[in-house]
Design an enzyme around this catalytic site. Structure first.
Site, PDB file in Angstrom:
ATOM      1  N   VAL A 134      42.447  41.358  32.482  1.00  0.00           N
ATOM      2  CA  VAL A 134      41.811  42.454  32.072  1.00  0.00           C
ATOM      3  C   VAL A 134      40.605  42.738  33.058  1.00  0.00           C
ATOM      4  CG1 VAL A 134      41.374  44.386  30.455  1.00  0.00           C
ATOM      5  CG2 VAL A 134      43.022  42.637  29.923  1.00  0.00           C
ATOM      6  N   LYS A 207      46.957  46.368  29.764  1.00  0.00           N
ATOM      7  CA  LYS A 207      45.585  45.995  29.764  1.00  0.00           C
ATOM      8  C   LYS A 207      45.251  46.562  28.228  1.00  0.00           C
ATOM      9  CE  LYS A 207      44.493  45.770  34.566  1.00  0.00           C
ATOM     10  NZ  LYS A 207      43.921  46.525  35.735  1.00  0.00           N
TER      11      LYS A 207
END
Length: 430
Positions: A134, A207
């Site tokens: 992420v 994410k």
């Protein structure tokens, strides 16, 4: 006391990110040794095309048999940067079974099967770290998982895809249309030949699932995330945003309900005020805004992709996992004790900007206002302009649920005086 026996690392994938991981392991070997307390040794590199020249990697380390590499039994840490679901999932599971901890950058796999992978890691007493999954180089997962472990996070909102931010920033700053901005992003290498995963929000949704799970101590899978792409955003939308003192960003938003009983996770374009810190994030950069009870508002900013930035996050995890290995410990695993339900998009409450094409005649505004009132949606502002029998009506609402707004729009479409709904845009960050 320095340990002399090296920790052996297997690298799965040697593309843009993997090659940078190998390079940094070599060029920063002494520093890594000092930070870890033992040398680290690249013991093998699994690739699909062994004939490609890989500078700085000894040919004898290269193999096409990734399964045999992770099964060796002398591997301490497996670094997985091949992406996708399979064979990555099987390789990671096999690595745990044969005694290795894992560092991964695989957002799609973690969003889909993170809980199962954590369970296998716990079963074998191994680490699963994934800071690079992420926001690239931005330290985000560890601060949310560890530094804020004693706090209560209420909202995580961010720009987590550099390609889409570059496109929207170009549309905003130059007045370019979507396709023109996408073409420039492709020419500069920010967008893939097939940009679907980025522009349709799939990348950001994965994410968001990971972030929501960590922030709210709840299992959130990719299927739980509402996703809306940005391909329908137009120059006219940006013009409307500017009139409101806003810009448009593709946002990943994870939030706890006001009563604390549920959470939501979503990805969609939204108008945000120019005064909000996320509005100033330009180009291909990423930024994530975290709101918690004790710490208040925090923002994490930096490059969200690219070989070297992502490798930086991978190496940070590698150092942590190797330290755990030497100490005979493991780091934080999955925390899903809260087990909060994930509410559907219809329950999400926010403001809306609706642009309608209407007939330019008396009574239209009254009809439109009546429809909003009948569906319990309060109007904040209205702007009307038009000539020659046609008009544009822009309505900005107070906070309303997505379900209420959907019902309102369906009813508006049935009015004879409404020619069409030109655009609907959520308004966030206020």
């Amino acid at each position: 006391m320095m340990r002399t026996r090296p920790l052996k690392v297997a690298l799965l994938g040697c593309g843009v990110v993997g090659s940078e991981v190998a390079r940094i392991m070599t060029t920063h070997a002494d520093d890594l040794t000092a930070r870890i307390g033992a040398p680290v040794e690249l013991a093998g590199v699994a690739v699909r095309r062994p004939d490609r020249v890989r500078e700085g990697i000894a040919p004898e380390l290269v193999t096409t048999d990734a399964t045999a590499l992770v099964k060796r039994g002398d591997i301490d840490v497996v670094v997985e940067v091949i992406g996708g679901i399979e064979p990555a999932r099987s390789l990671i599971t096999t690595a745990f079974e044969h005694g290795a901890s894992v560092v991964s950058a695989n957002k799609a796999l973690l969003a889909q099967d993170g809980a199962a992978l954590h369970a296998v890691a716990e079963q074998y007493g191994r680490d699963l770290y994934y800071e690079a999954a992420v926001a690239g180089a931005i330290p985000l997962i560890r601060p949310v998982r560890e530094s804020l472990a004693g706090d209560k996070i209420n909202r995580v909102m961010g720009i987590v895809n550099g390609t889409t931010n570059f496109i929207l920033d170009k549309m905003d700053s130059t007045g370019a249309g979507y396709q023109e901005a996408l073409d420039e992003a492709t020419a500069l290498g920010y967008a893939e030949a097939d940009p679907t995963a980025d522009v349709e929000g799939f990348d950001a949704a994965a994410k968001a699932a990971i972030l929501a799970g960590i922030a709210f101590h709840t299992r959130v899978r990719l299927d739980d995330v509402y996703r809306e792409g940005m391909t329908e955003v137009t120059a006219a939308d940006f013009a409307s945003a500017k009139e409101m003192g806003c810009t448009i960003k593709l946002l990943a938003i994870c939030e706890r309900a006001e009563d604390g009983a549920s959470v939501t996770a979503r990805v969609h374009p939204a108008m945000i005020p120019l005064s909000h810190p996320l509005a100033s994030v330009r180009g291909a950069y990423n930024a994530v805004f975290v709101e918690s009870d004790a710490a208040g508002q925090l923002m994490f900013y930096g490059p969200g992709a690219g070989g070297a930035p992502t490798a930086s996050a991978v190496l940070g995890d590698l150092v942590a996992v190797c330290r755990n290995r030497i100490g005979g410990a493991t780091g934080p695993g999955e925390s899903a004790y809260a087990a909060l339900p994930v509410s559907p998009m219809g329950d999400v409450v926010t403001r809306y900007h609706i642009s309608l094409d209407v007939a330019d005649k008396p009574g239209v505004l009254a009809q439109v206002a009546t429809v909003f009132a009948e569906h319990g949606v309060s109007i904040d502002t209205v702007r009307q302009s038009g000539k020659d029998g046609e008009a544009s009506l822009v309505v900005v609402t107070h906070r309303a649920s997505d379900a209420a707004l959907t019902g309102t729009v369906e009813a508006l479409r049935k009015l004879d005086t409404v020619r069409g709904v030109a655009s609907i845009m959520r308004v966030e960050g206020e």
